[in-house]
Design an enzyme around this catalytic site. Sequence first.
Site, PDB file in Angstrom:
ATOM      1  N   ARG A   1       0.869  -1.180   0.000  1.00 62.84           N
ATOM      2  CA  ARG A   1       0.000   0.000   0.000  1.00 62.84           C
ATOM      3  C   ARG A   1       0.901   1.223   0.000  1.00 62.84           C
ATOM      4  NH1 ARG A   1       0.154   1.802   5.356  1.00 62.84           N
ATOM      5  NH2 ARG A   1       0.106   0.197   6.973  1.00 62.84           N
TER       6      ARG A   1
ATOM      7  N   TYR B   1       6.720   4.696  10.780  1.00 69.94           N
ATOM      8  CA  TYR B   1       7.219   3.325  10.867  1.00 69.94           C
ATOM      9  C   TYR B   1       7.844   2.786   9.587  1.00 69.94           C
ATOM     10  CZ  TYR B   1       2.457   2.542   9.051  1.00 69.94           C
ATOM     11  OH  TYR B   1       1.295   2.595   8.311  1.00 69.94           O
TER      12      TYR B   1
ATOM     13  N   HIS C   1      -2.385   3.356   6.216  1.00 70.45           N
ATOM     14  CA  HIS C   1      -3.342   2.283   6.509  1.00 70.45           C
ATOM     15  C   HIS C   1      -4.757   2.835   6.428  1.00 70.45           C
ATOM     16  CE1 HIS C   1      -5.211  -1.153   8.443  1.00 70.45           C
ATOM     17  NE2 HIS C   1      -5.755  -0.335   9.323  1.00 70.45           N
TER      18      HIS C   1
END
Length: 368
Positions: free
Chosen positions: A260, A273, A264
């Site tokens: 992706r 992250y 999210h």
Amino acid sequence: MSVLQGEPGDRVQILDEDGQVVDGATVPDLSDDALVEMYRYLKLGRHFDQRAVSLQRQGRMGTYPPMAGQEASQVGSAMALAEGDWTFPSYREHLALAVQGWSLADDLLYWMGNEAGNAPPEELNVFSMAVPIATQIPHATGAAWAAKLRGEDTVVLTYFGDGATSEGDFHEGLNFAGVFDVPAVFFCNNNQWAISLPRERQTASATLAGKAAAYGFDGVQVDGMDPLAVYQVTSEAVAKARDPPDGDLRPTLVEAVQYRFGAHTTADDPSVYRGDEEVERWKRKDPIPRLETFLRERGVLGDERVAAIEESVAGEVADAIETAESTERPSPEELFAHVYAEMPQRLEQQLQYLRDLRARHGDEELFQ
């Protein structure tokens, strides 16, 4: 040889990152029109995603789960299903649902907070979207078992992310499917991150597809950013579920390896992250230019046709946004509906409190 019979750890691929057919690969038997339709869906998904994120940033829609980078796995798999087969989505399958005929306006409506947008049209064999992780997997297994018991010529495909493979529902659904040999395809969108948890922190298994061995049926890993490979793998899995060779079990676990590009959800900050270098490395695998290059070299796509597709896609998405935003907003009291068959006393008290506030202040003052 079937792609489902490859060696463990093999990843099925037909188009490389440059849109060239890899050595030894066979292009699926799709007409030129079907290939262009596949390309148009990829473009539709990308444009829809960009507009949806923009709507959320403008405060015109609630939290939204982007799908950029994952279009190929959704289109390739959805196009492999036959009329009458069932789809059980998670919450990021905007494009897979569109291929099945689900309205883009209804998809937007749902993320705008209107539960009516999550009501499957009666003419579609599509279950409602599932935001809880992996809960749709046992549902899909049950539907597939019911189809088998009824003697129906039906296959059930359910989507889920890599994070769902860490849930008990995943084990229970796949274990039951293997024991009762149900006509199901379990489609894992492995986009490398379960929110901020990387795939290697979820399991010690070499691949997620390899988990199928524990349930006694086939698992196959495919390049999830190659729409032709996804279509081929899913087609074979669907055919096996419908009519398995002697001695084979019907279910298949497909692991579509992809990425992706964005967050999210729009409530997430992926820069916390993961690094830009990782994102850029995966963007070189972007499914849209890969398929476009293949189609241009095949002689079925040119500048004029690409421009026409882009114009048509922009118009379709604009119409969906207009339809969703012009739909009357649900009453705030809908928050209390469809939760329990009989409303418990504590919710009755909260509902009455809301009604009293609305009577005193009005909706405009209360919800500004």
